[in-house]
Design an enzyme around this catalytic site. Structure first.
Site, PDB file in Angstrom:
ATOM      1  CE  LYS A  12      -3.744  -2.424   2.464  1.00 36.89           C
ATOM      2  NZ  LYS A  12      -4.646  -2.392   3.645  1.00 36.89           N
ATOM      3  CE1 TYR A  52      -9.162  -3.157   0.886  1.00 34.47           C
ATOM      4  CE2 TYR A  52      -8.504  -1.114  -0.160  1.00 34.47           C
ATOM      5  CZ  TYR A  52      -8.189  -2.241   0.577  1.00 34.47           C
ATOM      6  OH  TYR A  52      -6.899  -2.440   1.012  1.00 34.47           O
ATOM      7  CG  PHE A  60     -13.138   0.787   7.726  1.00 32.35           C
ATOM      8  CD1 PHE A  60     -12.683   0.192   6.557  1.00 32.35           C
ATOM      9  CD2 PHE A  60     -13.920   0.028   8.605  1.00 32.35           C
ATOM     10  CE1 PHE A  60     -12.982  -1.131   6.259  1.00 32.35           C
ATOM     11  CE2 PHE A  60     -14.236  -1.302   8.308  1.00 32.35           C
ATOM     12  CZ  PHE A  60     -13.767  -1.878   7.132  1.00 32.35           C
ATOM     13  NE  ARG A  88      -6.157 -12.612   5.080  1.00 28.04           N
ATOM     14  CZ  ARG A  88      -6.905 -11.524   5.211  1.00 28.04           C
ATOM     15  NH1 ARG A  88      -6.815 -10.538   4.323  1.00 28.04           N
ATOM     16  NH2 ARG A  88      -7.733 -11.388   6.218  1.00 28.04           N
ATOM     17  CB  THR A  94      -7.042  -6.534   9.788  1.00 28.73           C
ATOM     18  OG1 THR A  94      -7.460  -7.692   9.058  1.00 28.73           O
ATOM     19  CG2 THR A  94      -7.443  -5.286   9.041  1.00 28.73           C
ATOM     20  NE  ARG A 105      -1.975  -6.109   7.189  1.00 28.70           N
ATOM     21  CZ  ARG A 105      -3.082  -6.702   6.769  1.00 28.70           C
ATOM     22  NH1 ARG A 105      -3.599  -7.721   7.447  1.00 28.70           N
ATOM     23  NH2 ARG A 105      -3.691  -6.298   5.681  1.00 28.70           N
ATOM     24  CG  ASN A 115      -3.444  -2.675   7.121  1.00 35.77           C
ATOM     25  OD1 ASN A 115      -3.344  -2.162   6.007  1.00 35.77           O
ATOM     26  ND2 ASN A 115      -4.448  -3.472   7.448  1.00 35.77           N
ATOM     27  CG  HIS A 118      -5.070  -6.421  -0.213  1.00 33.75           C
ATOM     28  ND1 HIS A 118      -6.273  -6.439   0.474  1.00 33.75           N
ATOM     29  CD2 HIS A 118      -5.201  -7.286  -1.256  1.00 33.75           C
ATOM     30  CE1 HIS A 118      -7.094  -7.283  -0.161  1.00 33.75           C
ATOM     31  NE2 HIS A 118      -6.473  -7.802  -1.207  1.00 33.75           N
ATOM     32  CD  GLU A 129      -8.817  -9.192  -3.322  1.00 33.83           C
ATOM     33  OE1 GLU A 129      -9.624  -8.866  -2.441  1.00 33.83           O
ATOM     34  OE2 GLU A 129      -7.651  -9.556  -3.071  1.00 33.83           O
TER      35      GLU A 129
END
Ligand code: DAT
Ligand code: MG
Length: 152
Positions: A12, A52, A60, A88, A94, A105, A115, A118, A129
């Site tokens: 990100k 998203y 958020f 993950r 998260t 993270r 964070n 993704h 995705e």
């Protein structure tokens, strides 16, 4: 033996701005995951809202769209057995504040809205995705010389 999977990873804007592209790619690569596609893009609002979409209407959501479109990101397709779950787990929870030490993270971030990374959360989302960010001809199937030393 579980089948090979592909999953979408996004570094990100905070990861790019903080000079963490190399570290984040390295952490995923050194586990044995293989990069099948990689590019730097500046996500526009349309792409962000699609990506998203599941979070639309949540408090958020608008800040999330603003953040993810605020500066360039690095989008990647990572490949490997159980790649979706492994990515993950390597990213961590998260919310970085409660992520396990040793996860990306936890080791590099503090707040849920910053964070860093993704990762797709399941086979269906991974498929959608990946297709949202990459054309099929941008995703390479290639034999890596270390593959036999990583996969049985
Ligand atoms: P993940 O990115 O771990 O799949 P998610 O899909 O539930 O998490 O949410 C997408 C992103 O939205 C997440 O990376 C950070 C942000 N987010 C999620 N829940 C949030 C919350 N309660 N407050 C602020 N931002 C949140
Ligand atoms: Mg998610």
């Amino acid at each position: 033996m579980s089948p090979m999977e592909r999953t979408l990873v996004i570094i990100k804007p905070d990861g790019v701005q903080r000079g963490l592209i190399g570290d984040i790619v390295a952490r995923l690569e050194r586990r044995g995951l293989k990069v099948a596609a990689l590019k730097m893009i500046h996500m526009d609002e349309t792409l962000a809202r699609k990506h998203y979409a599941i979070h639309e209407g949540k408090p958020f959501f608008e800040p999330l769209v603003k953040y993810i479109t605020s500066a360039p990101v690095v989008a990647m397709v990572m490949e490997g057995r159980k790649a979706i779950e492994i990515v993950r787990k390597t990213l961590g929870a998260t919310n970085p504040a409660i992520a396990e030490p040793g996860t990306i993270r936890a080791d590099y971030a503090l707040e849920i809205g910053r964070n860093l990374v993704h990762g797709s959360d399941g086979p269906d989302t991974a498929k959608t995705e990946v297709a949202l960010f990459f054309d099929e001809n941008e995703i390479l199937s290639w034999a890596r010389c270390s593959d036999p030393w990583i996969f049985e």
